[in-house]
Design a protein around this motif. Structure first.
Motif, PDB file in Angstrom:
ATOM      1  N   ASP A  10       0.883  -1.288   0.104  1.00  0.00           N
ATOM      2  CA  ASP A  10       0.085   0.121  -0.099  1.00  0.00           C
ATOM      3  C   ASP A  10       0.920   1.269   0.065  1.00  0.00           C
ATOM      4  N   PHE A  11       2.112   1.286   0.448  1.00  0.00           N
ATOM      5  CA  PHE A  11       3.015   2.158   0.459  1.00  0.00           C
ATOM      6  C   PHE A  11       4.459   1.905  -0.178  1.00  0.00           C
ATOM      7  N   VAL A  12       5.090   2.917  -0.174  1.00  0.00           N
ATOM      8  CA  VAL A  12       6.697   2.876  -0.610  1.00  0.00           C
ATOM      9  C   VAL A  12       7.163   4.031   0.335  1.00  0.00           C
ATOM     10  N   VAL A  13       8.018   3.591   1.069  1.00  0.00           N
ATOM     11  CA  VAL A  13       8.821   4.557   1.847  1.00  0.00           C
ATOM     12  C   VAL A  13      10.004   4.880   1.398  1.00  0.00           C
ATOM     13  N   VAL A  14      10.345   5.890   1.367  1.00  0.00           N
ATOM     14  CA  VAL A  14      11.803   6.175   0.914  1.00  0.00           C
ATOM     15  C   VAL A  14      12.515   6.880   1.886  1.00  0.00           C
ATOM     16  N   LEU A  15      13.489   6.320   2.468  1.00  0.00           N
ATOM     17  CA  LEU A  15      14.270   7.161   3.882  1.00  0.00           C
ATOM     18  C   LEU A  15      15.234   8.393   3.114  1.00  0.00           C
ATOM     19  N   GLY A  16      15.112   9.482   3.926  1.00  0.00           N
ATOM     20  CA  GLY A  16      15.969  10.396   3.710  1.00  0.00           C
ATOM     21  C   GLY A  16      17.454  10.036   3.997  1.00  0.00           C
ATOM     22  N   SER A  17      18.247  11.001   3.638  1.00  0.00           N
ATOM     23  CA  SER A  17      19.921  10.675   3.835  1.00  0.00           C
ATOM     24  C   SER A  17      20.568  12.377   3.936  1.00  0.00           C
ATOM     25  N   GLN A  65      13.290   7.162  13.717  1.00  0.00           N
ATOM     26  CA  GLN A  65      12.098   8.271  13.573  1.00  0.00           C
ATOM     27  C   GLN A  65      11.384   8.023  12.115  1.00  0.00           C
ATOM     28  N   ASN A  66      12.297   7.907  11.237  1.00  0.00           N
ATOM     29  CA  ASN A  66      11.881   8.092   9.746  1.00  0.00           C
ATOM     30  C   ASN A  66      10.747   6.916   9.826  1.00  0.00           C
ATOM     31  N   LEU A  67      10.972   5.589  10.203  1.00  0.00           N
ATOM     32  CA  LEU A  67      10.136   4.572  10.308  1.00  0.00           C
ATOM     33  C   LEU A  67       9.111   4.727  11.245  1.00  0.00           C
ATOM     34  N   ARG A  68       9.316   5.428  12.361  1.00  0.00           N
ATOM     35  CA  ARG A  68       8.382   5.278  13.609  1.00  0.00           C
ATOM     36  C   ARG A  68       6.959   6.244  13.060  1.00  0.00           C
ATOM     37  N   PHE A  69       7.555   7.360  12.394  1.00  0.00           N
ATOM     38  CA  PHE A  69       6.648   8.513  12.100  1.00  0.00           C
ATOM     39  C   PHE A  69       6.093   8.081  10.612  1.00  0.00           C
ATOM     40  N   SER A  70       6.623   7.527   9.776  1.00  0.00           N
ATOM     41  CA  SER A  70       5.844   7.050   8.606  1.00  0.00           C
ATOM     42  C   SER A  70       5.008   5.732   8.856  1.00  0.00           C
ATOM     43  N   LEU A  82      20.076  -3.963   5.705  1.00  0.00           N
ATOM     44  CA  LEU A  82      19.892  -4.839   6.735  1.00  0.00           C
ATOM     45  C   LEU A  82      19.308  -4.189   8.121  1.00  0.00           C
ATOM     46  N   ARG A  83      20.270  -2.722   8.238  1.00  0.00           N
ATOM     47  CA  ARG A  83      19.760  -2.228   9.516  1.00  0.00           C
ATOM     48  C   ARG A  83      18.470  -1.604   9.536  1.00  0.00           C
ATOM     49  N   ALA A  84      18.263  -1.087   8.480  1.00  0.00           N
ATOM     50  CA  ALA A  84      16.681  -0.620   8.522  1.00  0.00           C
ATOM     51  C   ALA A  84      15.766  -1.792   8.486  1.00  0.00           C
ATOM     52  N   ALA A  85      16.101  -2.883   7.941  1.00  0.00           N
ATOM     53  CA  ALA A  85      15.178  -3.853   8.250  1.00  0.00           C
ATOM     54  C   ALA A  85      15.038  -4.363   9.752  1.00  0.00           C
ATOM     55  N   VAL A  86      16.108  -4.461  10.231  1.00  0.00           N
ATOM     56  CA  VAL A  86      15.982  -4.782  11.770  1.00  0.00           C
ATOM     57  C   VAL A  86      15.343  -3.608  12.506  1.00  0.00           C
ATOM     58  N   THR A  87      15.342  -2.043  12.214  1.00  0.00           N
ATOM     59  CA  THR A  87      15.014  -1.424  12.684  1.00  0.00           C
ATOM     60  C   THR A  87      13.370  -1.332  12.459  1.00  0.00           C
ATOM     61  N   ALA A  88      13.260  -1.598  11.274  1.00  0.00           N
ATOM     62  CA  ALA A  88      11.542  -1.559  11.163  1.00  0.00           C
ATOM     63  C   ALA A  88      10.971  -2.720  11.809  1.00  0.00           C
ATOM     64  N   VAL A  97       6.915  -1.841  11.925  1.00  0.00           N
ATOM     65  CA  VAL A  97       6.589  -1.594  10.694  1.00  0.00           C
ATOM     66  C   VAL A  97       6.478  -2.838   9.852  1.00  0.00           C
ATOM     67  N   ARG A  98       5.081  -2.894   9.143  1.00  0.00           N
ATOM     68  CA  ARG A  98       4.805  -3.907   8.287  1.00  0.00           C
ATOM     69  C   ARG A  98       5.377  -3.890   7.203  1.00  0.00           C
ATOM     70  N   GLY A  99       6.605  -4.210   6.662  1.00  0.00           N
ATOM     71  CA  GLY A  99       7.197  -4.125   5.327  1.00  0.00           C
ATOM     72  C   GLY A  99       8.521  -4.545   5.444  1.00  0.00           C
ATOM     73  N   ASN A 100       9.061  -4.969   4.204  1.00  0.00           N
ATOM     74  CA  ASN A 100      10.528  -5.058   4.131  1.00  0.00           C
ATOM     75  C   ASN A 100      11.233  -4.075   3.415  1.00  0.00           C
ATOM     76  N   VAL A 101      12.745  -4.231   3.140  1.00  0.00           N
ATOM     77  CA  VAL A 101      13.405  -3.243   2.848  1.00  0.00           C
ATOM     78  C   VAL A 101      14.300  -3.582   1.341  1.00  0.00           C
ATOM     79  N   VAL A 102      14.187  -2.652   0.551  1.00  0.00           N
ATOM     80  CA  VAL A 102      15.160  -2.767  -0.808  1.00  0.00           C
ATOM     81  C   VAL A 102      16.219  -1.825  -0.611  1.00  0.00           C
ATOM     82  N   GLY A 103      17.463  -1.957  -1.539  1.00  0.00           N
ATOM     83  CA  GLY A 103      18.430  -1.072  -1.615  1.00  0.00           C
ATOM     84  C   GLY A 103      18.483  -0.314  -3.113  1.00  0.00           C
TER      85      GLY A 103
END
Length: 334
Positions: A159-166, A244-249, A272-278, A283-289
């Motif tokens: 339902d969503f694609v979340v792009v993390l800032g950097s 916070q990226n993941l929590r607020f999203s 991998l760290r983003a996935a562990v943090t999610a 957060v219900r979702g997996n991570v791509v790079g």
């Protein structure tokens, strides 16, 4: 072939754990242990059947490891110098150089212990080498599982694609690294849409002290300027960290669609760290790079590994203390 039972058992446990929850650091350790058991079992089996060949292979492996360490030291030092020249003297940019220098000190300590044969120096070198070996094993597990995780299939519907800032360049410009994330996010959005979905792309990033606007606003403008529909973009503009990226999203997604599924996009070294943090943030979702410049990757990967190690600091401190205690026991028994 009972000698391979431990490897098979650990690998089976790895597969079960991944099937249940792929976003766990423990999966990386299980994968690494299964490979270690396979190698150990193979050498033991060979030693029983062909002792001379087993001895030669063991010596060859020792030589390869030694050469690999020397090559790694050279690579880290050269890459570290290049990283500092391109990116500046930030702590994160120095990690490759510092890691190479640390390995030089370790090799010097081991060489001195062999040459001097002082009991205290030998125990100190053994304990330090054991701690470094433990860290090296975990780092290889981290790299190996990050590679595996990045190739696991994703949920076909999201339902969503979340792009993390950097971070932004000059306070307002999307830099190449962030642009790669946005392009991968756009590609994932188009892929899900082509399958009949109607995902919303969330750009996530707040405003840093050196930035003129929130990262998410610059990210959204980047996409819209390149033809992405503005109605399909949502901004999360309060976060200042991955957590916070993941929590607020997550809050945005839960309010819009309580049973949501999402795909999270970040740089490949950060997956991998983003996935562990999610997982930790619920957060219900997996991570791509997305792709990262080759010169930037080593220091970035080390930084991610250090961050994950700090997350599980109790376990790592306990292991390191146990290894150091082993060095002290070795000295007392001399």
């Amino acid at each position: 072939m009972l000698i391979y039972v431990p490897a098979a058992a650990v690998f089976l446990l790895f597969c079960i754990k991944v099937a249940r929850e792929r976003r766990k650091v423990g999966n990386a350790v299980l994968l690494g242990l299964s490979l270690v058991f396979v190698l150990a079992g193979s050498l033991l089996l060979l030693a029983e059947r062909r002792p001379e060949l087993a001895r030669n292979i063991s010596l060859a492996l020792a030589a390869v490891v030694t050469l690999g360490i020397v090559t790694l030291v050279s690579f880290l030092l050269v890459n570290g110098v290049g990283m500092v020249r391109r990116e500046g003297f930030g702590l994160g940019n120095l990690l490759s150089l510092l890691s190479g220098a640390g390995l030089v000190v370790l090799l010097g300590l081991v060489a001195a212990a062999v040459a001097v044969r002082d009991p205290f120096l030998t125990a100190a070198a053994a304990a330090t080498a054991a701690v470094a070996g433990y860290a090296g094993f975990l780092f290889l597990c981290f790299l190996g599982y990050a590679l595996v995780y990045g190739r696991l299939p994703l949920n076909r519907k999201a339902d969503f694609v979340v792009v993390l800032g950097s971070g932004l360049t000059d306070g307002s410009t999307v830099p190449p690294l962030l642009a790669q994330r946005l392009e991968r996010g756009r590609a994932m959005h188009e892929k899900i849409t082509a399958r009949g979905g109607h995902p919303v792309l969330i750009v996530s990033g707040g405003q840093g002290t050196d930035e003129q606007l929130p990262e998410s606003h610059a990210m959204a403008a980047y996409l819209v300027d390149r033809g992405f529909p503005a109605t399909s973009v949502a901004r999360e503009d309060r976060s200042t960290s991955t957590e916070q990226n993941l929590r607020f999203s997550r809050k945005i997604m839960e309010e819009a669609c309580p049973g949501y599924r999402c795909v999270i996009v970040t740089s490949n070294y950060h997956v991998l760290r983003a996935a562990v943090t999610a997982r930790r943030e619920g957060v219900r979702g997996n991570v791509v790079g997305s792709r990262t410049a080759p010169y930037f990757w080593p220091s970035a990967a080390i930084r991610e590994f250090v961050a994950l190690s700090v997350t599980y600091w109790r376990t790592n401190v306990a292991m390191c203390l146990a290894l150091l205690l082993g060095g002290a026991v070795l000295y007392l028994l001399h």
